[in-house]
Design a protein around this motif. Structure first.
Motif, PDB file in Angstrom:
ATOM      1  N   ALA A 113      38.128  48.519  42.122  1.00  0.00           N
ATOM      2  CA  ALA A 113      39.383  48.993  41.385  1.00  0.00           C
ATOM      3  C   ALA A 113      39.936  48.162  40.243  1.00  0.00           C
ATOM      4  O   ALA A 113      40.831  48.606  39.273  1.00  0.00           O
ATOM      5  CB  ALA A 113      40.675  48.928  42.597  1.00  0.00           C
ATOM      6  N   ASP A 114      39.476  46.981  40.108  1.00  0.00           N
ATOM      7  CA  ASP A 114      39.598  45.959  38.943  1.00  0.00           C
ATOM      8  C   ASP A 114      38.991  46.257  37.861  1.00  0.00           C
ATOM      9  O   ASP A 114      39.050  45.669  36.866  1.00  0.00           O
ATOM     10  CB  ASP A 114      39.728  44.652  39.522  1.00  0.00           C
ATOM     11  N   LEU A 115      37.725  46.938  38.291  1.00  0.00           N
ATOM     12  CA  LEU A 115      36.869  47.152  36.944  1.00  0.00           C
ATOM     13  C   LEU A 115      36.549  48.509  36.402  1.00  0.00           C
ATOM     14  O   LEU A 115      35.845  48.588  35.618  1.00  0.00           O
ATOM     15  CB  LEU A 115      35.531  46.511  37.624  1.00  0.00           C
ATOM     16  N   MET A 116      37.336  49.457  37.266  1.00  0.00           N
ATOM     17  CA  MET A 116      36.910  50.823  37.012  1.00  0.00           C
ATOM     18  C   MET A 116      37.596  51.146  35.815  1.00  0.00           C
ATOM     19  O   MET A 116      38.617  50.504  35.235  1.00  0.00           O
ATOM     20  CB  MET A 116      37.449  51.709  38.012  1.00  0.00           C
ATOM     21  N   ASP A 117      37.265  52.414  35.053  1.00  0.00           N
ATOM     22  CA  ASP A 117      37.831  52.899  33.885  1.00  0.00           C
ATOM     23  C   ASP A 117      39.033  53.942  34.414  1.00  0.00           C
ATOM     24  O   ASP A 117      38.447  55.087  35.006  1.00  0.00           O
ATOM     25  CB  ASP A 117      36.824  53.423  32.875  1.00  0.00           C
ATOM     26  N   GLY A 118      40.202  53.678  34.303  1.00  0.00           N
ATOM     27  CA  GLY A 118      41.264  54.817  34.539  1.00  0.00           C
ATOM     28  C   GLY A 118      41.581  55.830  33.524  1.00  0.00           C
ATOM     29  O   GLY A 118      42.260  56.597  34.178  1.00  0.00           O
ATOM     30  N   GLY A 119      40.930  55.726  32.474  1.00  0.00           N
ATOM     31  CA  GLY A 119      41.342  56.690  31.510  1.00  0.00           C
ATOM     32  C   GLY A 119      40.375  57.759  31.614  1.00  0.00           C
ATOM     33  O   GLY A 119      39.561  57.938  30.581  1.00  0.00           O
ATOM     34  N   LEU A 120      40.402  58.531  32.641  1.00  0.00           N
ATOM     35  CA  LEU A 120      39.185  59.662  32.838  1.00  0.00           C
ATOM     36  C   LEU A 120      39.707  60.939  31.956  1.00  0.00           C
ATOM     37  O   LEU A 120      40.717  61.144  31.635  1.00  0.00           O
ATOM     38  CB  LEU A 120      39.524  60.075  34.088  1.00  0.00           C
ATOM     39  N   VAL A 121      38.532  61.590  31.574  1.00  0.00           N
ATOM     40  CA  VAL A 121      38.446  62.860  30.864  1.00  0.00           C
ATOM     41  C   VAL A 121      38.219  63.825  32.035  1.00  0.00           C
ATOM     42  O   VAL A 121      36.803  63.756  32.619  1.00  0.00           O
ATOM     43  CB  VAL A 121      37.675  63.105  29.735  1.00  0.00           C
ATOM     44  N   PHE A 122      39.180  64.846  32.281  1.00  0.00           N
ATOM     45  CA  PHE A 122      38.880  65.795  33.275  1.00  0.00           C
ATOM     46  C   PHE A 122      38.756  67.150  32.572  1.00  0.00           C
ATOM     47  O   PHE A 122      39.230  67.328  31.509  1.00  0.00           O
ATOM     48  CB  PHE A 122      40.141  65.828  34.323  1.00  0.00           C
ATOM     49  N   CYS A 123      38.024  68.073  33.156  1.00  0.00           N
ATOM     50  CA  CYS A 123      37.952  69.455  32.597  1.00  0.00           C
ATOM     51  C   CYS A 123      37.621  70.356  33.529  1.00  0.00           C
ATOM     52  O   CYS A 123      37.237  70.042  34.710  1.00  0.00           O
ATOM     53  CB  CYS A 123      36.635  69.597  31.647  1.00  0.00           C
ATOM     54  N   ASP A 124      38.183  71.710  33.467  1.00  0.00           N
ATOM     55  CA  ASP A 124      37.908  72.601  34.471  1.00  0.00           C
ATOM     56  C   ASP A 124      36.552  73.224  34.408  1.00  0.00           C
ATOM     57  O   ASP A 124      36.068  73.229  33.029  1.00  0.00           O
ATOM     58  CB  ASP A 124      38.997  73.675  34.240  1.00  0.00           C
ATOM     59  N   ILE A 125      35.768  73.532  35.513  1.00  0.00           N
ATOM     60  CA  ILE A 125      34.638  74.143  35.447  1.00  0.00           C
ATOM     61  C   ILE A 125      34.618  75.360  34.457  1.00  0.00           C
ATOM     62  O   ILE A 125      33.273  75.726  33.803  1.00  0.00           O
ATOM     63  CB  ILE A 125      34.364  74.743  36.955  1.00  0.00           C
ATOM     64  N   ASP A 126      35.535  76.025  34.190  1.00  0.00           N
ATOM     65  CA  ASP A 126      35.643  77.430  33.358  1.00  0.00           C
ATOM     66  C   ASP A 126      35.779  76.904  31.728  1.00  0.00           C
ATOM     67  O   ASP A 126      35.763  77.809  30.804  1.00  0.00           O
ATOM     68  CB  ASP A 126      36.657  78.241  33.478  1.00  0.00           C
ATOM     69  N   GLU A 127      36.010  75.618  31.478  1.00  0.00           N
ATOM     70  CA  GLU A 127      36.384  75.285  30.002  1.00  0.00           C
ATOM     71  C   GLU A 127      35.035  75.509  29.155  1.00  0.00           C
ATOM     72  O   GLU A 127      33.959  75.236  29.489  1.00  0.00           O
ATOM     73  CB  GLU A 127      36.566  73.734  29.999  1.00  0.00           C
ATOM     74  N   GLY A 128      35.377  76.023  28.100  1.00  0.00           N
ATOM     75  CA  GLY A 128      34.123  76.023  26.869  1.00  0.00           C
ATOM     76  C   GLY A 128      33.760  74.609  26.540  1.00  0.00           C
ATOM     77  O   GLY A 128      34.506  73.582  26.246  1.00  0.00           O
ATOM     78  N   LEU A 129      32.299  74.596  26.236  1.00  0.00           N
ATOM     79  CA  LEU A 129      31.795  73.375  25.679  1.00  0.00           C
ATOM     80  C   LEU A 129      32.466  72.829  24.307  1.00  0.00           C
ATOM     81  O   LEU A 129      32.525  71.783  24.260  1.00  0.00           O
ATOM     82  CB  LEU A 129      30.276  73.567  25.622  1.00  0.00           C
ATOM     83  N   PRO A 130      32.525  73.655  23.307  1.00  0.00           N
ATOM     84  CA  PRO A 130      33.385  73.189  22.049  1.00  0.00           C
ATOM     85  C   PRO A 130      34.551  72.349  22.441  1.00  0.00           C
ATOM     86  O   PRO A 130      34.764  71.280  21.816  1.00  0.00           O
ATOM     87  CB  PRO A 130      33.262  74.100  21.390  1.00  0.00           C
ATOM     88  N   ALA A 131      35.353  72.788  22.984  1.00  0.00           N
ATOM     89  CA  ALA A 131      36.802  72.310  23.508  1.00  0.00           C
ATOM     90  C   ALA A 131      36.365  70.882  24.105  1.00  0.00           C
ATOM     91  O   ALA A 131      37.132  69.852  23.819  1.00  0.00           O
ATOM     92  CB  ALA A 131      37.813  73.355  24.110  1.00  0.00           C
ATOM     93  N   LEU A 132      35.524  70.997  25.012  1.00  0.00           N
ATOM     94  CA  LEU A 132      35.453  69.826  25.831  1.00  0.00           C
ATOM     95  C   LEU A 132      34.666  68.730  24.912  1.00  0.00           C
ATOM     96  O   LEU A 132      35.171  67.614  24.977  1.00  0.00           O
ATOM     97  CB  LEU A 132      34.393  70.090  27.271  1.00  0.00           C
ATOM     98  N   ILE A 133      33.828  69.070  24.256  1.00  0.00           N
ATOM     99  CA  ILE A 133      33.053  68.184  23.251  1.00  0.00           C
ATOM    100  C   ILE A 133      34.100  67.635  22.353  1.00  0.00           C
ATOM    101  O   ILE A 133      34.217  66.175  22.152  1.00  0.00           O
ATOM    102  CB  ILE A 133      31.943  68.575  22.554  1.00  0.00           C
ATOM    103  N   ALA A 134      35.085  68.269  22.156  1.00  0.00           N
ATOM    104  CA  ALA A 134      36.004  67.843  20.987  1.00  0.00           C
ATOM    105  C   ALA A 134      36.976  66.831  21.668  1.00  0.00           C
ATOM    106  O   ALA A 134      37.340  65.693  21.215  1.00  0.00           O
ATOM    107  CB  ALA A 134      36.864  69.288  20.440  1.00  0.00           C
ATOM    108  N   ARG A 135      37.288  67.187  22.632  1.00  0.00           N
ATOM    109  CA  ARG A 135      38.110  66.389  23.420  1.00  0.00           C
ATOM    110  C   ARG A 135      37.506  64.924  24.049  1.00  0.00           C
ATOM    111  O   ARG A 135      38.039  63.715  23.952  1.00  0.00           O
ATOM    112  CB  ARG A 135      38.663  66.804  24.947  1.00  0.00           C
ATOM    113  N   MET A 136      36.117  65.097  24.351  1.00  0.00           N
ATOM    114  CA  MET A 136      35.409  63.800  24.494  1.00  0.00           C
ATOM    115  C   MET A 136      35.164  62.731  23.298  1.00  0.00           C
ATOM    116  O   MET A 136      35.464  61.611  23.483  1.00  0.00           O
ATOM    117  CB  MET A 136      33.804  63.978  24.981  1.00  0.00           C
TER     118      MET A 136
END
Length: 141
Positions: free
Chosen positions: A77-100
């Protein structure tokens, strides 16, 4: 290619570690399961299992570099990255890549409704979907 196709091309499991486990225990689990990242979770009486963050090999390396051998006994808990990026299974790759790119994220937690069903990283997108991923990832220039 879709996120569903990428997930089906990989081993179908989500590896989790409780937030109270030590880094050494998390590292042993990562090695045993042959994964580069584990979801850090906690169990809440009202909400059930909740994803709090992600522990990656890079975070392990950084922890050992910063804290030396003492890092092995630290809680994930003291070492993890809490700034996760989540996506929905149906999300398109271009939008996901842009957010990443926007968030400088290397890993994404893939969700189906309210359940984490996978963790993918940049290499998964590039390996399993080079044609779809090529144009959004290219640098402007």
């Amino acid at each position: 290619m879709s996120l569903t196709a990428i997930l089906h091309a990989r081993p179908a499991r989500v590896v989790t570690v409780p937030m109270t486990h030590s880094l050494q225990a998390a590292m042993a689990l990562m090695r045993k399961e042959r994964v580069d990242a584990v979801l850090v979770n906690d169990r809440c009486a009202t909400e059930g299992e909740v994803v709090l963050g992600l522990l990656t090999r890079r975070a392990v390396f950084d922890a050992i570099t910063d804290h030396g051998p003492a890092a092995l006994s630290m809680k994930v808990a003291d070492l993890m990255d809490g700034g996760l990026v989540f996506c929905d299974i149906d999300e398109g790759l271009p939008a996901l890549i842009a957010r990443m790119r926007e968030r400088a994220a290397h890993h994404v937690v893939v969700m189906d409704r309210e359940q984490a069903i996978g963790v993918i990283d940049v290499s998964d997108i590039l390996f399993f979907s080079p044609a779809d991923a090529a144009s959004p990832v290219q640098r402007a220039g």
